[in-house]
Design a protein around this motif. Sequence first.
Motif, PDB file in Angstrom:
ATOM      1  N   MET A   1       1.063  -1.129  -0.002  1.00  0.00           N
ATOM      2  CA  MET A   1      -0.105   0.030   0.088  1.00  0.00           C
ATOM      3  C   MET A   1       0.808   1.169  -0.066  1.00  0.00           C
ATOM      4  SD  MET A   1      -3.128   1.156  -0.078  1.00  0.00           S
ATOM      5  CE  MET A   1      -4.102  -0.139   0.282  1.00  0.00           C
ATOM      6  N   LYS A   2       0.768   2.007  -1.295  1.00  0.00           N
ATOM      7  CA  LYS A   2       1.651   3.180  -1.096  1.00  0.00           C
ATOM      8  C   LYS A   2       0.801   4.605  -0.618  1.00  0.00           C
ATOM      9  CE  LYS A   2       4.008   1.245  -5.118  1.00  0.00           C
ATOM     10  NZ  LYS A   2       4.202   1.774  -6.563  1.00  0.00           N
ATOM     11  N   MET A   3       1.371   5.593  -0.632  1.00  0.00           N
ATOM     12  CA  MET A   3       0.735   7.141  -0.093  1.00  0.00           C
ATOM     13  C   MET A   3      -0.326   7.239  -1.326  1.00  0.00           C
ATOM     14  SD  MET A   3       2.259  10.389   0.787  1.00  0.00           S
ATOM     15  CE  MET A   3       3.263   9.991   2.456  1.00  0.00           C
ATOM     16  N   SER A   4      -0.056   6.919  -2.646  1.00  0.00           N
ATOM     17  CA  SER A   4      -0.634   7.314  -3.587  1.00  0.00           C
ATOM     18  C   SER A   4      -2.118   6.660  -3.560  1.00  0.00           C
ATOM     19  CB  SER A   4       0.121   7.243  -4.917  1.00  0.00           C
ATOM     20  OG  SER A   4       0.321   5.718  -4.838  1.00  0.00           O
ATOM     21  N   VAL A  12      -8.233  12.448  -2.275  1.00  0.00           N
ATOM     22  CA  VAL A  12      -7.467  13.675  -1.891  1.00  0.00           C
ATOM     23  C   VAL A  12      -5.883  13.417  -2.933  1.00  0.00           C
ATOM     24  CG1 VAL A  12      -8.484  14.223   0.373  1.00  0.00           C
ATOM     25  CG2 VAL A  12      -6.290  12.705   0.104  1.00  0.00           C
ATOM     26  N   SER A  13      -5.198  14.545  -2.690  1.00  0.00           N
ATOM     27  CA  SER A  13      -3.672  14.269  -3.288  1.00  0.00           C
ATOM     28  C   SER A  13      -3.019  13.753  -2.494  1.00  0.00           C
ATOM     29  CB  SER A  13      -3.535  15.749  -3.649  1.00  0.00           C
ATOM     30  OG  SER A  13      -3.071  16.505  -2.422  1.00  0.00           O
ATOM     31  N   PRO A  14      -1.690  13.051  -3.139  1.00  0.00           N
ATOM     32  CA  PRO A  14      -0.714  12.570  -2.194  1.00  0.00           C
ATOM     33  C   PRO A  14      -0.170  13.649  -1.021  1.00  0.00           C
ATOM     34  CG  PRO A  14      -0.613  11.692  -4.137  1.00  0.00           C
ATOM     35  CD  PRO A  14      -1.655  12.858  -4.325  1.00  0.00           C
ATOM     36  N   ALA A  15       0.096  14.601  -1.587  1.00  0.00           N
ATOM     37  CA  ALA A  15       0.467  15.985  -0.883  1.00  0.00           C
ATOM     38  C   ALA A  15      -0.260  16.189   0.447  1.00  0.00           C
ATOM     39  CB  ALA A  15       0.675  17.165  -1.622  1.00  0.00           C
ATOM     40  N   THR A  16      -1.755  15.707   0.232  1.00  0.00           N
ATOM     41  CA  THR A  16      -2.380  16.093   1.668  1.00  0.00           C
ATOM     42  C   THR A  16      -2.218  14.945   2.604  1.00  0.00           C
ATOM     43  OG1 THR A  16      -4.299  17.033   0.099  1.00  0.00           O
ATOM     44  CG2 THR A  16      -4.967  16.100   2.167  1.00  0.00           C
ATOM     45  N   VAL A  17      -2.109  13.550   2.015  1.00  0.00           N
ATOM     46  CA  VAL A  17      -1.985  12.514   2.902  1.00  0.00           C
ATOM     47  C   VAL A  17      -0.581  12.818   3.665  1.00  0.00           C
ATOM     48  CG1 VAL A  17      -1.381  10.050   3.047  1.00  0.00           C
ATOM     49  CG2 VAL A  17      -3.130  10.960   1.326  1.00  0.00           C
ATOM     50  N   SER A  18       0.384  13.195   3.000  1.00  0.00           N
ATOM     51  CA  SER A  18       1.682  13.690   3.524  1.00  0.00           C
ATOM     52  C   SER A  18       1.519  14.659   4.824  1.00  0.00           C
ATOM     53  CB  SER A  18       2.697  14.013   2.471  1.00  0.00           C
ATOM     54  OG  SER A  18       3.845  14.318   3.172  1.00  0.00           O
ATOM     55  N   ARG A  19       0.859  15.692   4.369  1.00  0.00           N
ATOM     56  CA  ARG A  19       0.676  16.799   5.505  1.00  0.00           C
ATOM     57  C   ARG A  19      -0.095  16.170   6.700  1.00  0.00           C
ATOM     58  NH1 ARG A  19       0.128  20.391   1.048  1.00  0.00           N
ATOM     59  NH2 ARG A  19      -2.164  19.950   0.738  1.00  0.00           N
ATOM     60  N   VAL A  20      -1.404  15.280   6.404  1.00  0.00           N
ATOM     61  CA  VAL A  20      -1.977  14.626   7.487  1.00  0.00           C
ATOM     62  C   VAL A  20      -0.928  13.747   8.431  1.00  0.00           C
ATOM     63  CG1 VAL A  20      -3.678  12.883   8.185  1.00  0.00           C
ATOM     64  CG2 VAL A  20      -4.022  14.701   6.341  1.00  0.00           C
ATOM     65  N   LEU A  21       0.129  13.522   7.858  1.00  0.00           N
ATOM     66  CA  LEU A  21       0.958  12.509   8.685  1.00  0.00           C
ATOM     67  C   LEU A  21       1.955  13.075   9.340  1.00  0.00           C
ATOM     68  CD1 LEU A  21       1.400   9.497   5.995  1.00  0.00           C
ATOM     69  CD2 LEU A  21       0.455   9.243   8.187  1.00  0.00           C
ATOM     70  N   SER A  22       2.450  14.477   8.628  1.00  0.00           N
ATOM     71  CA  SER A  22       3.580  15.266   9.247  1.00  0.00           C
ATOM     72  C   SER A  22       3.152  16.359   9.788  1.00  0.00           C
ATOM     73  CB  SER A  22       4.607  15.479   7.877  1.00  0.00           C
ATOM     74  OG  SER A  22       4.097  15.900   6.815  1.00  0.00           O
ATOM     75  N   ASN A  23       2.309  17.005   9.456  1.00  0.00           N
ATOM     76  CA  ASN A  23       1.864  18.358   9.757  1.00  0.00           C
ATOM     77  C   ASN A  23       0.399  18.336   9.850  1.00  0.00           C
ATOM     78  OD1 ASN A  23       4.246  19.257   7.974  1.00  0.00           O
ATOM     79  ND2 ASN A  23       4.415  20.069  10.299  1.00  0.00           N
ATOM     80  N   PRO A  24      -0.645  17.719  10.709  1.00  0.00           N
ATOM     81  CA  PRO A  24      -1.938  17.568  10.660  1.00  0.00           C
ATOM     82  C   PRO A  24      -2.467  18.838  10.871  1.00  0.00           C
ATOM     83  CG  PRO A  24      -0.989  16.515  12.505  1.00  0.00           C
ATOM     84  CD  PRO A  24       0.086  16.707  11.465  1.00  0.00           C
ATOM     85  N   GLU A  25      -1.770  19.752  11.617  1.00  0.00           N
ATOM     86  CA  GLU A  25      -2.666  20.937  11.825  1.00  0.00           C
ATOM     87  C   GLU A  25      -2.954  21.981  10.703  1.00  0.00           C
ATOM     88  OE1 GLU A  25       1.894  21.722  11.971  1.00  0.00           O
ATOM     89  OE2 GLU A  25       0.368  20.177  12.696  1.00  0.00           O
ATOM     90  N   LEU A  26      -2.191  21.741   9.674  1.00  0.00           N
ATOM     91  CA  LEU A  26      -2.242  22.364   8.435  1.00  0.00           C
ATOM     92  C   LEU A  26      -3.464  21.870   7.442  1.00  0.00           C
ATOM     93  CD1 LEU A  26       1.310  22.543   7.192  1.00  0.00           C
ATOM     94  CD2 LEU A  26       0.188  24.261   8.448  1.00  0.00           C
ATOM     95  N   VAL A  27      -4.095  20.643   7.928  1.00  0.00           N
ATOM     96  CA  VAL A  27      -5.323  19.968   7.246  1.00  0.00           C
ATOM     97  C   VAL A  27      -6.543  20.222   7.887  1.00  0.00           C
ATOM     98  CG1 VAL A  27      -6.047  18.036   6.046  1.00  0.00           C
ATOM     99  CG2 VAL A  27      -3.431  18.563   6.402  1.00  0.00           C
ATOM    100  N   SER A  28      -7.693  20.466   7.235  1.00  0.00           N
ATOM    101  CA  SER A  28      -8.932  20.760   7.845  1.00  0.00           C
ATOM    102  C   SER A  28      -9.541  19.636   8.714  1.00  0.00           C
ATOM    103  CB  SER A  28      -9.889  21.145   6.957  1.00  0.00           C
ATOM    104  OG  SER A  28     -10.328  20.106   6.074  1.00  0.00           O
ATOM    105  N   LYS A  29     -10.246  19.792   9.782  1.00  0.00           N
ATOM    106  CA  LYS A  29     -10.407  18.458  10.397  1.00  0.00           C
ATOM    107  C   LYS A  29     -11.257  17.579   9.554  1.00  0.00           C
ATOM    108  CE  LYS A  29     -12.801  17.099  14.965  1.00  0.00           C
ATOM    109  NZ  LYS A  29     -13.477  16.012  14.348  1.00  0.00           N
ATOM    110  N   LYS A  30     -12.168  17.803   8.879  1.00  0.00           N
ATOM    111  CA  LYS A  30     -12.771  17.157   7.896  1.00  0.00           C
ATOM    112  C   LYS A  30     -11.999  16.243   7.237  1.00  0.00           C
ATOM    113  CE  LYS A  30     -16.588  17.049   4.357  1.00  0.00           C
ATOM    114  NZ  LYS A  30     -17.690  17.818   3.634  1.00  0.00           N
ATOM    115  N   THR A  31     -11.241  16.940   6.328  1.00  0.00           N
ATOM    116  CA  THR A  31     -10.176  16.345   5.379  1.00  0.00           C
ATOM    117  C   THR A  31      -9.232  15.179   6.109  1.00  0.00           C
ATOM    118  OG1 THR A  31     -10.189  17.862   3.864  1.00  0.00           O
ATOM    119  CG2 THR A  31      -8.282  16.484   3.692  1.00  0.00           C
TER     120      THR A  31
END
Length: 341
Positions: A1-4, A12-31
């Motif tokens: 299983m890859k990030m993509s 969502v985009s792979p970049a969004t998944v990356s942000r959820v893992l590394s900087n979750p505060e930058l992503v809306s709670k719903k996403t």
Amino acid sequence: MKMSDVAKMANVSPATVSRVLSNPELVSKKTRDKVLEVINQVNYQPHIVARQFRTKETKTILAVVPDITSAFFSEVLRGIEHTAIREGYQVILGDTENSVERENDYINLLLQKQVDGMLLLTARLEKEKLEELAEHFPIVLACEYIDGLNVPTVSIDNISAARKATEHLIKLGHERVAHICGPMNVILGRDRLRGFRQAMMSHDLDVDPSYIQEGGNESLESGYNQMMKLLALETPPTGVFVYNDEMAMGAMKAVKNSGLRIPEDIAIVGFDNLKMASVVEPHLTSIDQPKYKIGQKAMSILIQKINKEKITKQSFVMKDHLFIRQSCGGQSFVSSSEQKT
């Protein structure tokens, strides 16, 4: 299983998944909730090596100890581990077995950037080499130290603590006080001997050279052997301050095997306040180091260094306590020292 794949399933985009893992505060709670639900559903695990290439971080620190068999370091390491986990780091352990060569081998892991930083619970390297390394890599010392070292260090005041332990025996009326030392090639051994000498001198008591016995190592056997030497003297001591608890327990065995009583014939004080100190008979009076807190503090400072935060000072001296128990006679209680900074 890859990030993509996770991104596709969560729409969502792979970049969004990356942000959820590394900087979750930058992503809306719903996403964020939507992505985390997919991650949990498929049990996705980020690829550590790939993340290291992207961020140049391993989220791993190296803790180097001089002797993994020592009960003292288990509590220090627990404080390190708990703080590391809370901050998203994992800890790998290096045991030098008191070898400077092994210490150098572990430093190579830092030089190769296989870890983000290093906690040294041993200080056998040259001062200049450590300071040069610390200019380029996050390093913190704990438990042991080097005088005048320009590297963050967390420890207790070993001279003051040793003086306090010796003075406890003197205040109980002992004038023939001996010291079973640790190895003199380690700063802790030298500083605890200094504290012993200071206490004796401040009470106008002679320091008989035969009353100072250096242990070749920090083991039960060493404590036993050095105590037997003291007992063989024409005028043996009535009180003994021992470098650490493990050696003190060996010394207690020597006293008992010689048909003598503790504390009636010989009073004994140890150092470190290991759990066994309150189990052996009689219970051992000992200087307590805040082992868990030393680990916590050292790990917190290392994370500050990794994050390039400003460290306001280099020396962090923690509070020690004298736990008074049956091995010296008298009532059991705890005596605190003043915290220094």
